[in-house]
Scaffold this motif. Structure first.
Motif, PDB file in Angstrom:
ATOM      1  N   VAL A   1       0.877  -1.176   0.000  1.00 62.25           N
ATOM      2  CA  VAL A   1       0.000   0.000   0.000  1.00 62.25           C
ATOM      3  C   VAL A   1       0.910   1.220   0.000  1.00 62.25           C
ATOM      4  N   GLN A   2       0.799   2.037  -1.056  1.00 65.17           N
ATOM      5  CA  GLN A   2       1.690   3.191  -1.157  1.00 65.17           C
ATOM      6  C   GLN A   2       0.901   4.481  -0.995  1.00 65.17           C
ATOM      7  N   ARG A   3       1.560   5.463  -0.384  1.00 67.48           N
ATOM      8  CA  ARG A   3       0.985   6.798  -0.186  1.00 67.48           C
ATOM      9  C   ARG A   3       2.027   7.844  -0.558  1.00 67.48           C
ATOM     10  N   GLY A   4       1.595   9.078  -0.743  1.00 65.88           N
ATOM     11  CA  GLY A   4       2.568  10.094  -1.100  1.00 65.88           C
ATOM     12  C   GLY A   4       1.998  11.497  -1.135  1.00 65.88           C
ATOM     13  N   ARG A   5       2.904  12.436  -1.401  1.00 68.19           N
ATOM     14  CA  ARG A   5       2.541  13.842  -1.628  1.00 68.19           C
ATOM     15  C   ARG A   5       3.526  14.417  -2.620  1.00 68.19           C
ATOM     16  N   MET A   6       3.011  15.030  -3.692  1.00 65.45           N
ATOM     17  CA  MET A   6       3.865  15.633  -4.688  1.00 65.45           C
ATOM     18  C   MET A   6       4.258  17.049  -4.260  1.00 65.45           C
ATOM     19  N   VAL A   7       5.532  17.369  -4.452  1.00 67.43           N
ATOM     20  CA  VAL A   7       6.028  18.733  -4.254  1.00 67.43           C
ATOM     21  C   VAL A   7       6.122  19.437  -5.602  1.00 67.43           C
ATOM     22  N   LEU A   8       6.466  18.678  -6.632  1.00 69.25           N
ATOM     23  CA  LEU A   8       6.539  19.201  -7.993  1.00 69.25           C
ATOM     24  C   LEU A   8       6.141  18.092  -8.949  1.00 69.25           C
ATOM     25  N   ASP A   9       5.364  18.467  -9.965  1.00 76.29           N
ATOM     26  CA  ASP A   9       5.014  17.513 -11.014  1.00 76.29           C
ATOM     27  C   ASP A   9       5.018  18.260 -12.339  1.00 76.29           C
ATOM     28  N   ASP A  10       6.212  18.407 -12.906  1.00 78.18           N
ATOM     29  CA  ASP A  10       6.419  19.147 -14.154  1.00 78.18           C
ATOM     30  C   ASP A  10       6.412  18.143 -15.300  1.00 78.18           C
ATOM     31  N   THR A  11       5.239  17.878 -15.849  1.00 78.20           N
ATOM     32  CA  THR A  11       5.133  16.852 -16.883  1.00 78.20           C
ATOM     33  C   THR A  11       5.867  17.249 -18.156  1.00 78.20           C
ATOM     34  N   ALA A  12       5.931  18.540 -18.444  1.00 75.30           N
ATOM     35  CA  ALA A  12       6.616  18.987 -19.659  1.00 75.30           C
ATOM     36  C   ALA A  12       8.101  18.648 -19.602  1.00 75.30           C
ATOM     37  N   ALA A  13       8.705  18.812 -18.423  1.00 69.76           N
ATOM     38  CA  ALA A  13      10.128  18.516 -18.260  1.00 69.76           C
ATOM     39  C   ALA A  13      10.382  17.063 -17.893  1.00 69.76           C
ATOM     40  N   GLY A  14       9.316  16.340 -17.517  1.00 66.99           N
ATOM     41  CA  GLY A  14       9.478  14.959 -17.080  1.00 66.99           C
ATOM     42  C   GLY A  14      10.004  14.857 -15.665  1.00 66.99           C
ATOM     43  N   LEU A  15       9.812  15.910 -14.855  1.00 65.97           N
ATOM     44  CA  LEU A  15      10.370  15.932 -13.506  1.00 65.97           C
ATOM     45  C   LEU A  15       9.266  15.894 -12.468  1.00 65.97           C
ATOM     46  N   SER A  16       9.454  15.072 -11.443  1.00 65.80           N
ATOM     47  CA  SER A  16       8.539  15.041 -10.310  1.00 65.80           C
ATOM     48  C   SER A  16       9.345  14.855  -9.033  1.00 65.80           C
ATOM     49  N   ALA A  17       8.795  15.355  -7.941  1.00 67.57           N
ATOM     50  CA  ALA A  17       9.468  15.259  -6.646  1.00 67.57           C
ATOM     51  C   ALA A  17       8.412  15.207  -5.559  1.00 67.57           C
ATOM     52  N   GLY A  18       8.739  14.520  -4.468  1.00 67.11           N
ATOM     53  CA  GLY A  18       7.781  14.446  -3.383  1.00 67.11           C
ATOM     54  C   GLY A  18       8.207  13.509  -2.281  1.00 67.11           C
ATOM     55  N   ILE A  19       7.202  13.050  -1.536  1.00 70.39           N
ATOM     56  CA  ILE A  19       7.375  12.175  -0.385  1.00 70.39           C
ATOM     57  C   ILE A  19       6.545  10.919  -0.637  1.00 70.39           C
ATOM     58  N   TRP A  20       7.097   9.751  -0.315  1.00 68.85           N
ATOM     59  CA  TRP A  20       6.433   8.470  -0.604  1.00 68.85           C
ATOM     60  C   TRP A  20       6.644   7.529   0.564  1.00 68.85           C
ATOM     61  N   ASP A  21       5.631   6.708   0.834  1.00 71.22           N
ATOM     62  CA  ASP A  21       5.832   5.621   1.771  1.00 71.22           C
ATOM     63  C   ASP A  21       5.111   4.383   1.270  1.00 71.22           C
ATOM     64  N   CYS A  22       5.479   3.223   1.825  1.00 69.26           N
ATOM     65  CA  CYS A  22       4.878   1.978   1.363  1.00 69.26           C
ATOM     66  C   CYS A  22       5.095   0.887   2.403  1.00 69.26           C
ATOM     67  N   THR A  23       4.120  -0.018   2.474  1.00 69.12           N
ATOM     68  CA  THR A  23       4.259  -1.187   3.322  1.00 69.12           C
ATOM     69  C   THR A  23       5.189  -2.195   2.647  1.00 69.12           C
ATOM     70  N   ALA A  24       5.516  -3.268   3.359  1.00 62.12           N
ATOM     71  CA  ALA A  24       6.508  -4.235   2.894  1.00 62.12           C
ATOM     72  C   ALA A  24       6.107  -4.893   1.571  1.00 62.12           C
ATOM     73  N   TRP A  25       7.118  -5.087   0.715  1.00 57.33           N
ATOM     74  CA  TRP A  25       6.889  -5.812  -0.539  1.00 57.33           C
ATOM     75  C   TRP A  25       8.217  -6.102  -1.218  1.00 57.33           C
ATOM     76  N   THR A  26       8.179  -7.020  -2.163  1.00 61.62           N
ATOM     77  CA  THR A  26       9.312  -7.317  -3.036  1.00 61.62           C
ATOM     78  C   THR A  26       8.793  -7.317  -4.460  1.00 61.62           C
ATOM     79  N   GLY A  27       9.551  -6.690  -5.349  1.00 56.89           N
ATOM     80  CA  GLY A  27       9.082  -6.634  -6.722  1.00 56.89           C
ATOM     81  C   GLY A  27      10.200  -6.479  -7.731  1.00 56.89           C
TER      82      GLY A  27
END
Length: 258
Positions: free
Chosen positions: A34-60
């Motif tokens: 289960v992942q959660r987050g908050r975007m600080v920047l999402d510049d789709t034109a430049a292909g750049l994104s930044a933020g905070i993310w968390d997630c429960t245990a997993w392997t992938g």
């Protein structure tokens, strides 16, 4: 639209984050993440994104990795397994880069929270033949680098700058590394790039265009978007991690004949 402003990235804990869509099941080998987050920047034109993310245990399985990503682990630990079976573990307080194209496995046995900066490069530029996860050594030696434009410096002495490059994407727009400076003060300018700064040593005061000042010290992280009005002052030597995105200017179409 409001003028861009730099933002302190604080560690809010999971309760302050929004639930994000589930990770594609084809990438999940173990767990029910289960992942959660908050975007600080999402510049789709430049292909750049930044933020905070968390997630429960997993392997992938995440390879070939579809983007360039820089991460600072805030809580927990993750192990990246490369195509040859080599393992790199990154724990809370450490940072790393996964370059685009890396074939790897992501393993986290518990909860993980991180800051991230992603460059989704759509240029088609070729990647190096040998890719690997890059864990930053914050004690790495730095080499002298060019200083600031003298016309922008308002302190009496020009600073000594040093740098250690860790990774740059093939287009030369996105880079990660270490940087240091002796004390200096620079006048306010529109910031020429996007940059995440994580302070390792020293104290820095950044001032918004409206005169509001904020102080950052060791352990603090700030994201400065391109175009933000910002003045800089460090009264003591400072050392930081940087993740920079300097988008190339769009090509200008030739003028039509009169």
């Amino acid at each position: 639209m409001a003028d861009p402003r730099f933002e302190r990235l604080s560690d809010p804990g999971g309760d302050a984050l929004e639930i994000w869509p589930a990770i594609d099941a084809k990438h999940v080998a173990n767990g029910t993440p289960v992942q959660r987050g908050r975007m600080v920047l999402d510049d789709t034109a430049a292909g750049l994104s930044a933020g905070i993310w968390d997630c429960t245990a997993w392997t992938g399985t995440l390879g070939p990795y579809s983007v360039h990503e820089f991460m600072i682990i805030l809580e927990g630990a993750v192990t990246i397994v490369d195509a040859k079976g080599g393992e790199t573990t990154i724990k809370a307080g450490e940072s790393f880069v996964i370059p685009k194209g890396l074939v790897c496995i992501w393993k986290q046995t518990g909860y993980v929270r991180k800051f991230f900066v992603i460059f989704d490069d759509a240029s088609g530029a070729e990647q190096p033949d040998e890719l690997k996860v890059l864990k930053l050594d914050t004690n790495a030696a730095l080499s002298a680098s060019d200083g600031p434009d003298p016309e922008l410096v308002v302190s009496e002495r020009m600073p000594d700058w040093a740098d250690h490059a860790v990774h740059a994407d093939p287009t030369g727009q996105w880079s990660v590394g270490l940087w240091s400076s002796t004390p200096y003060e620079r006048k306010s300018i529109p910031f020429p790039r996007h940059e995440l700064m994580h302070i390792l040593e020293g104290v820095v005061t950044l001032t918004h265009g409206d005169g509001t000042a904020e102080t950052y010290q060791a352990g603090d992280t700030v994201f400065v978007p391109k175009g933000a009005e910002i003045a800089w002052k460090n009264a003591t030597p400072v050392r930081k991690i940087y993740c920079i995105m300097a988008p190339r200017a769009a090509a200008v179409a030739p003028a039509a004949a009169a």
